[in-house]
Design an enzyme around this catalytic site. Structure first.
Site, mmCIF file in Angstrom:
data_model
loop_
_atom_site.group_PDB
_atom_site.id
_atom_site.type_symbol
_atom_site.label_atom_id
_atom_site.label_comp_id
_atom_site.label_asym_id
_atom_site.label_seq_id
_atom_site.Cartn_x
_atom_site.Cartn_y
_atom_site.Cartn_z
ATOM 1 N N LYS A 14 0.806 -1.221 0.000
ATOM 2 C CA LYS A 14 0.000 0.000 0.000
ATOM 3 C C LYS A 14 0.841 1.275 0.000
ATOM 4 O O LYS A 14 0.337 2.349 -0.329
ATOM 5 C CB LYS A 14 -0.931 0.011 1.210
ATOM 6 C CG LYS A 14 -1.864 -1.198 1.294
ATOM 7 C CD LYS A 14 -2.766 -1.302 0.072
ATOM 8 C CE LYS A 14 -3.732 -2.470 0.213
ATOM 9 N NZ LYS A 14 -4.596 -2.621 -0.977
ATOM 10 N N LYS A 74 0.925 5.332 -5.047
ATOM 11 C CA LYS A 74 1.525 4.029 -5.333
ATOM 12 C C LYS A 74 2.296 4.095 -6.646
ATOM 13 O O LYS A 74 3.410 3.586 -6.762
ATOM 14 C CB LYS A 74 0.450 2.947 -5.419
ATOM 15 C CG LYS A 74 -0.349 2.730 -4.137
ATOM 16 C CD LYS A 74 -1.303 1.564 -4.317
ATOM 17 C CE LYS A 74 -2.255 1.409 -3.135
ATOM 18 N NZ LYS A 74 -3.347 2.386 -3.157
ATOM 19 N N GLU A 165 -6.200 -2.028 -10.351
ATOM 20 C CA GLU A 165 -7.269 -1.939 -11.349
ATOM 21 C C GLU A 165 -7.956 -0.581 -11.311
ATOM 22 O O GLU A 165 -8.666 -0.227 -12.247
ATOM 23 C CB GLU A 165 -8.308 -3.037 -11.105
ATOM 24 C CG GLU A 165 -7.827 -4.432 -11.421
ATOM 25 C CD GLU A 165 -8.926 -5.472 -11.272
ATOM 26 O OE1 GLU A 165 -9.157 -6.221 -12.226
ATOM 27 O OE2 GLU A 165 -9.561 -5.503 -10.195
#
Length: 217
Positions: A14, A74, A165
């Protein structure tokens, strides 16, 4: 690292440490993992964008804005980000080129075997193109096989990773001109080394018990 231990210890990262980068050897290994992934009938219906520079990651991050901003750090803090792209169509010309590739690699002992293999693959692809009408979705499923290969393999290389995604595929396709090349972006994988502030690294895994997920016969 044993492959089972890699599967048990890998997790979705994360938060990445932006100061830690992949080595050239690790980048090469990542490419080989991706290139050698399994795919149905060896179709390989994919292309990959590997962003390893700040400029490259900034381009990828155009897909992680607005409603997908929760994934932006990220992308920006990872060492590298791989954009997994799937073909949008698969035609006979592509299948012929694939047969030639296999022939040059020495997979066919003679022309008859080559014709038989190509006919079988053409039948299967035709089933998805003309009967099931799901060829694009079928090709995207092959890409996800590749994602699994990378996620597991990355851990054996001492890397942390996360599949993403949550991004705007239309913006990313436009940024890299993917539609014009016959591809569409499907999923991202960010790679690097986790930050000490990554809360997910300290949490235990939660998986269904064997009794629930296996039927042995």
């Amino acid at each position: 690292m044993h492959i089972v231990e890699a599967a048990k210890s890998r997790y979705s990262t994360k938060a990445f440490d932006s100061s830690k980068k992949l080595t050239e050897e690790q980048v090469t290994a990542v490419k080989e993992l991706i290139r050698h992934s399994a795919s149905s009938v060896n179709s390989q219906p994919w292309h990959f964008i590997i962003a390893g520079t700040e400029e490259g990651k900034a381009r990828v991050s155009k897909g992680t804005q607005d409603g997908f901003a929760f994934n932006d750090t990220k992308v920006k803090n990872a060492s590298h980000v791989v954009v997994f792209c799937a073909k949008t169509s698969i035609d006979d010309e592509y299948l012929a080129a694939l047969a030639e590739l296999e022939d040059q690699a020495g997979r066919y002992p003679n022309e008859d075997v080559k014709k038989t293999v190509n006919a079988g693959r053409s039948f299967f692809v035709g089933l998805h193109r003309e009967t099931l009408n799901d060829a694009e979705h079928w090709m995207q499923k092959q890409v996800y096989l590749n994602v699994g290969t990378l996620l597991l393999g990355a851990k054996t290389l001492g890397l942390d990773a996360v599949p993403i995604e949550g991004f705007d595929a239309e913006k990313l396709d436009a940024e890299f001109g993917l539609k014009e090349q016959g591809y569409t972006s499907v999923v991202l994988v960010a790679l690097g080394h986790r930050s000490e502030e990554d809360f997910n690294a300290k949490l235990p895994k939660a998986r269904w018990a064997e009794e629930r997920v296996f039927t042995e016969c």
